[in-house]
Design an enzyme around this catalytic site. Structure first.
Site, PDB file in Angstrom:
ATOM      1  CB  SER A  95       4.556  -3.070  -3.887  1.00 44.83           C
ATOM      2  OG  SER A  95       3.584  -4.057  -3.659  1.00 44.83           O
ATOM      3  CG  ASP A 224       1.069  -1.957   3.171  1.00 38.01           C
ATOM      4  OD1 ASP A 224       0.168  -2.618   2.615  1.00 38.01           O
ATOM      5  OD2 ASP A 224       2.170  -1.745   2.656  1.00 38.01           O
ATOM      6  CG  HIS A 253       0.824  -1.149  -0.560  1.00 40.49           C
ATOM      7  ND1 HIS A 253       1.906  -1.820  -0.036  1.00 40.49           N
ATOM      8  CD2 HIS A 253       0.821  -1.431  -1.893  1.00 40.49           C
ATOM      9  CE1 HIS A 253       2.532  -2.484  -0.999  1.00 40.49           C
ATOM     10  NE2 HIS A 253       1.891  -2.265  -2.132  1.00 40.49           N
TER      11      HIS A 253
END
Length: 273
Positions: A95, A224, A253
């Site tokens: 991320s 995600d 995610h």
């Protein structure tokens, strides 16, 4: 606990296990290095020197009021690598951490970085613009900012559910997983939590991706709900010189469960090539 102090005076916490070729894990927002606890053991057991750090403002690192941006995140990582005198480094970023390792490798990694791995990463750009219509609108990120300035504790409890796909049929995300997300999120200071939203959403890393000379493995869950894949890894793989994209069916995610096991195996295979 081990720390380094950056040239601008911020204490950066890190932890490591094992010996061998170094592999550094950079966490996502709002987490810290504890998010990589399983990987530290898995990769140390596989013969690597596994290292993870808390980004400035996060976890046990210095609670910074300013400089919570991608430039400083990458520079901090560079200073950690230099302080530990690491070479032939594998960098892995999830991320926001994916943005951190991409900028680090592009600007500081020449001669030190061997390979780059990103997971659900934010580059090249999360924000929707005229040139990036696949991105998320600014209102999404304004909502996150409102969350961290309001009832932050409840906000993180609620955010954990879509982060790990707990709102999907058949999800095996546990209450313990949500509780750990909340705990790590609450260890950030307010300024870092707020400013990091701008860092991960509005930093255009197109040129960082183009600058990468080493092999890049891009991993993404096709469910995600946090980072839009069409604005991120699907674009990123076309910008890097030597990239491989793998999309994991039904994966969220957040890294956990079967997704985590398959991902860790794929990363080990990739860095062994």
């Amino acid at each position: 606990m081990p720390y380094i102090t950056t040239t601008d005076g911020v204490d950066i916490y890190y932890t490591e296990q094992g010996s061998g070729q170094p592999i550094i894990f950079s966490h996502g927002w709002p987490l810290n290095s504890d998010a990589w606890a399983l990987e530290l053991k898995v990769f140390a057991d596989a013969g690597y020197r596994a290292i993870a750090h808390d980004r400035r403002g996060h976890g046990r690192s210095g609670k910074t009021y300013t400089e919570n941006d991608m430039d400083h995140y990458a520079k901090d990582l560079s200073e950690l690598v230099e302080a530990l005198d690491l070479h032939d480094v594998i960098v892995v970023g999830h991320s926001t951490g994916g943005g951190e390792v991409v900028r680090y490798a592009a600007r500081y990694g020449n001669g030190r970085v061997a390979k780059v791995v990103t997971v659900g990463a934010v580059p090249p750009l999360m924000l929707k613009t005229e040139d990036n219509p696949e991105g998320a609108p600014i209102e999404v990120f304004d909502g996150l900012r409102e969350g961290v300035l309001g009832d932050r504790s409840q906000f993180f409890k609620e955010l954990a559910v879509p982060f790990f796909g707990g709102n999907r049929d058949g999800s095996d995300a546990s209450q313990g997983l949500y509780d750990e997300f909340w705990r790590e999120g609450m260890e950030m200071n307010g300024a870092a939590a707020y400013d990091c939203i701008t860092a991960f959403s509005e930093t255009d890393q197109t040129e960082d991706l183009r600058a990468l000379e080493v092999p890049v493995f891009l991993a993404y869950g096709d469910d995600d709900q946090i980072v839009p894949i069409d604005a991120a890894s699907k674009k990123a793989v076309g910008l890097v010189k030597n990239g491989t994209l793998k999309v994991y069916p039904d994966a969220p995610h957040g890294i956990h469960g079967a997704f985590q096991k398959e991902l860790d195996k794929d990363i080990l295979d990739f860095i062994a090539q």
